[in-house]
Scaffold this motif. Structure first.
Motif, PDB file in Angstrom:
ATOM      1  N   THR A  35      -9.667  10.485  -3.818  1.00 56.11           N
ATOM      2  CA  THR A  35     -10.430   9.548  -2.991  1.00 56.11           C
ATOM      3  C   THR A  35      -9.407   8.598  -2.400  1.00 56.11           C
ATOM      4  OG1 THR A  35     -12.379   9.717  -4.386  1.00 56.11           O
ATOM      5  CG2 THR A  35     -12.231   7.770  -2.978  1.00 56.11           C
ATOM      6  N   VAL A  36      -9.256   8.655  -1.076  1.00 54.95           N
ATOM      7  CA  VAL A  36      -8.158   7.902  -0.471  1.00 54.95           C
ATOM      8  C   VAL A  36      -8.648   7.063   0.706  1.00 54.95           C
ATOM      9  CG1 VAL A  36      -6.386   9.549  -1.164  1.00 54.95           C
ATOM     10  CG2 VAL A  36      -7.515   9.849   1.023  1.00 54.95           C
ATOM     11  N   SER A  37      -8.100   5.883   0.774  1.00 54.95           N
ATOM     12  CA  SER A  37      -8.394   5.007   1.916  1.00 54.95           C
ATOM     13  C   SER A  37      -7.092   4.493   2.522  1.00 54.95           C
ATOM     14  CB  SER A  37      -9.265   3.832   1.473  1.00 54.95           C
ATOM     15  OG  SER A  37      -8.610   3.132   0.431  1.00 54.95           O
ATOM     16  N   ASN A  38      -5.998   5.040   2.019  1.00 53.10           N
ATOM     17  CA  ASN A  38      -4.678   4.560   2.454  1.00 53.10           C
ATOM     18  C   ASN A  38      -3.954   5.596   3.301  1.00 53.10           C
ATOM     19  OD1 ASN A  38      -4.470   6.267   0.208  1.00 53.10           O
ATOM     20  ND2 ASN A  38      -2.432   5.481  -0.298  1.00 53.10           N
TER      21      ASN A  38
ATOM     22  N   ASP B 206      12.990  15.150  10.919  1.00 57.59           N
ATOM     23  CA  ASP B 206      12.541  14.209  11.945  1.00 57.59           C
ATOM     24  C   ASP B 206      11.027  14.021  11.884  1.00 57.59           C
ATOM     25  OD1 ASP B 206      15.156  14.074  12.800  1.00 57.59           O
ATOM     26  OD2 ASP B 206      14.894  15.592  14.365  1.00 57.59           O
ATOM     27  N   ILE B 207      10.326  15.131  11.701  1.00 57.40           N
ATOM     28  CA  ILE B 207       8.864  15.039  11.619  1.00 57.40           C
ATOM     29  C   ILE B 207       8.451  14.254  10.382  1.00 57.40           C
ATOM     30  CG2 ILE B 207       6.756  16.413  11.277  1.00 57.40           C
ATOM     31  CD1 ILE B 207       8.019  18.553  13.090  1.00 57.40           C
ATOM     32  N   ALA B 208       9.075  14.569   9.251  1.00 55.71           N
ATOM     33  CA  ALA B 208       8.743  13.852   8.009  1.00 55.71           C
ATOM     34  C   ALA B 208       9.049  12.363   8.151  1.00 55.71           C
ATOM     35  CB  ALA B 208       9.515  14.454   6.833  1.00 55.71           C
ATOM     36  N   ASN B 209      10.140  12.045   8.828  1.00 57.62           N
ATOM     37  CA  ASN B 209      10.482  10.625   9.015  1.00 57.62           C
ATOM     38  C   ASN B 209       9.427   9.891   9.820  1.00 57.62           C
ATOM     39  OD1 ASN B 209      12.828  10.705   7.546  1.00 57.62           O
ATOM     40  ND2 ASN B 209      14.145  11.125   9.303  1.00 57.62           N
ATOM     41  N   VAL B 210       8.929  10.542  10.865  1.00 56.44           N
ATOM     42  CA  VAL B 210       7.871   9.899  11.664  1.00 56.44           C
ATOM     43  C   VAL B 210       6.614   9.739  10.814  1.00 56.44           C
ATOM     44  CG1 VAL B 210       6.318  10.171  13.645  1.00 56.44           C
ATOM     45  CG2 VAL B 210       8.754  10.692  13.896  1.00 56.44           C
ATOM     46  N   LEU B 211       6.266  10.786  10.080  1.00 49.42           N
ATOM     47  CA  LEU B 211       5.052  10.726   9.258  1.00 49.42           C
ATOM     48  C   LEU B 211       5.187   9.694   8.132  1.00 49.42           C
ATOM     49  CD1 LEU B 211       4.266  14.559   9.025  1.00 49.42           C
ATOM     50  CD2 LEU B 211       3.108  12.854  10.442  1.00 49.42           C
TER      51      LEU B 211
ATOM     52  N   MET C  52       0.837  -1.189   0.000  1.00 53.96           N
ATOM     53  CA  MET C  52       0.000   0.000   0.000  1.00 53.96           C
ATOM     54  C   MET C  52       0.881   1.251   0.000  1.00 53.96           C
ATOM     55  SD  MET C  52      -3.050   1.005   2.696  1.00 53.96           S
ATOM     56  CE  MET C  52      -2.030   1.375   4.100  1.00 53.96           C
ATOM     57  N   ASN C  53       0.581   2.167  -0.911  1.00 59.57           N
ATOM     58  CA  ASN C  53       1.320   3.429  -0.920  1.00 59.57           C
ATOM     59  C   ASN C  53       1.006   4.239   0.328  1.00 59.57           C
ATOM     60  OD1 ASN C  53       2.426   2.860  -3.403  1.00 59.57           O
ATOM     61  ND2 ASN C  53       0.714   3.800  -4.504  1.00 59.57           N
ATOM     62  N   LYS C  54       2.016   4.927   0.819  1.00 62.64           N
ATOM     63  CA  LYS C  54       1.820   5.728   2.017  1.00 62.64           C
ATOM     64  C   LYS C  54       1.206   7.079   1.665  1.00 62.64           C
ATOM     65  CE  LYS C  54       5.530   3.544   4.551  1.00 62.64           C
ATOM     66  NZ  LYS C  54       6.876   3.678   5.126  1.00 62.64           N
ATOM     67  N   LEU C  55       0.342   7.539   2.565  1.00 63.46           N
ATOM     68  CA  LEU C  55      -0.269   8.845   2.363  1.00 63.46           C
ATOM     69  C   LEU C  55      -0.380   9.563   3.701  1.00 63.46           C
ATOM     70  CD1 LEU C  55      -3.035   9.925  -0.001  1.00 63.46           C
ATOM     71  CD2 LEU C  55      -3.138  10.683   2.352  1.00 63.46           C
ATOM     72  N   CYS C  56       0.106  10.773   3.724  1.00 59.86           N
ATOM     73  CA  CYS C  56       0.077  11.579   4.947  1.00 59.86           C
ATOM     74  C   CYS C  56      -0.987  12.672   4.813  1.00 59.86           C
ATOM     75  CB  CYS C  56       1.454  12.206   5.171  1.00 59.86           C
ATOM     76  SG  CYS C  56       1.514  13.324   6.577  1.00 59.86           S
TER      77      CYS C  56
END
Lengths: 310, 67
Positions: A62-65, A303-308, A1-5
């Motif tokens: 439209t996102v569910s991921n 650091d924030i981007a890495n956590v996200l 699954m592709n990641k989405l923030c």
């Protein structure tokens, strides 16, 4: 699954711009929703299927991921309008706020921070209790509206609000900084209508900002002309302030991480005071600002981007 | 006006609905960030650097906690 923030913030939350550039570099997909623009989009959630749709401003998603949520929204609404709100304004404020809270349907995502954790972490009395519990030294504190308790403090005290004081009167806004006054200045007349926080005045002091992001920690001392700042450092001109990286004693670093963890947070901006070799906990801000502290050698946005990014 | 100490200690200034932004900048809805002349407004190497995160902040404590 592709990641989405999913990023929920303000259009004027400039620090978010820094994180977005990091997400772009690493190829993490993201959607930024600004509170000022919500009614300009068409936004829906299917809470059962956990699907978010966003249309407008060139987006049709439209996102569910959703794999991470950066919830930069405050939990408490502080500023009072200086004019009567129209029916539509009342509706917009109450219902969008509830909608944003409803994003917790994406409970499996990485949250920075989970809203109920932010809610409890924004309580100053709770912070102080927990800080003491994890091992921090905490200045003697009394919170309330009975001035007879404040008379028991030494002559010099710190007066601060229990929550951000952001008031409106006509075309003006009023903001109350932490202030250093004498205990004799407090009486029933100037304290009874609303509670306040009174603390012992720790002196001399050097302010320290500790930014905890996941397992990362950045500690910076805040000085002017190489010296600690007696009053609220935010009252100084920006060009008069220095932010200098420091190493904290291991025990203090551990306390910082412990309180963030105890509160269920992934991000916390902690204010400490160093005085004669002692470190006092002052407060923690679960949605604290950090962009002004970021440098290429202190890249908090990474650091924030890495956590996200998980 | 109330004599409550938190009001008497308050600093007063004109209310701004939105921060005073640098001239010529605009919000890029596609990327979700501010730009000026097609360059990112807030970055370590930009004209405005990262201190703009404080400079343009409407003082609300620290983090735009207001509504």
């Amino acid at each position: 699954m592709n990641k989405l923030c999913l990023i929920l913030c303000s259009k004027y939350d400039f620090s978010v711009d820094l994180v977005i550039q990091e997400l772009e570099k690493t190829g993490i997909d993201y959607i930024r929703l600004n509170k000022e623009d919500l009614s300009n989009y068409l936004i829906n959630i299917d809470p059962i299927k956990k699907v978010l749709t966003v249309k407008g401003h060139g987006k049709n998603r439209t996102v569910s991921n959703i794999t991470s949520v950066w919830f930069r929204q405050p939990v408490f609404i502080r500023n009072a309008p200086a004019y009567p709100l129209s029916l539509e304004e009342q509706l917009v404020r109450s219902q969008w706020a509830a909608f944003l809270r409803g994003i917790i349907v994406f409970e499996d995502a990485i949250w920075m921070n989970w809203p109920s954790s932010t809610y409890s972490a924004e309580s100053k009395p709770y912070q102080l209790m927990l800080a003491s519990k994890v091992g921090f030294m905490v200045p003697k504190t009394m919170i309330g509206n009975d001035s007879s308790y404040f008379e028991k403090f030494d002559e010099e005290i710190i007066v601060k609000s229990l929550d951000t004081v952001l008031l409106r009167e006509g075309e003006d806004c009023l903001f109350t900084y932490t202030s250093n006054i004498t205990a004799k200045e407090l009486n029933e007349e100037n304290t009874k209508i609303a509670p306040l926080t009174v603390q012992e005045y720790v002196y001399p002091k050097t302010d320290i900002r500790v930014t905890v992001v996941g397992e990362k920690l950045h500690a910076v001392k805040i000085t002017s002309a190489g010296r600690g700042i007696d009053n609220d450092w935010r009252l100084l001109k920006k060009e008069e302030i220095e932010y200098i990286d420091i190493g904290l004693p291991k025990l203090i670093s551990r306390y910082c991480k412990d309180i963030v963890s105890e509160m269920g947070l992934k991000f916390g901006a902690i204010d400490l005071i160093e005085s004669n070799g002692n470190y006092y906990f002052i407060e923690i801000n679960p949605t604290g600002e950090w962009g002004w502290l970021s440098t290429e050698k202190r890249p908090i946005e990474k650091d924030i981007a890495n956590v996200l990014a998980g | 006006m109330s004599d409550h100490v938190l009001i008497t200690l308050a600093k007063r200034k004109p209310y701004e609905v939105v921060p005073n932004m640098p001239e010529g900048c605009s919000y890029d809805y596609d990327r979700g960030l501010w730009t000026k002349s097609n360059e990112v407004l807030v970055s370590h190497s930009s004209e405005f650097g990262v201190q703009i995160t404080k400079k343009c902040d409407v003082e609300t404590g620290e983090d735009q906690k207001g509504e």
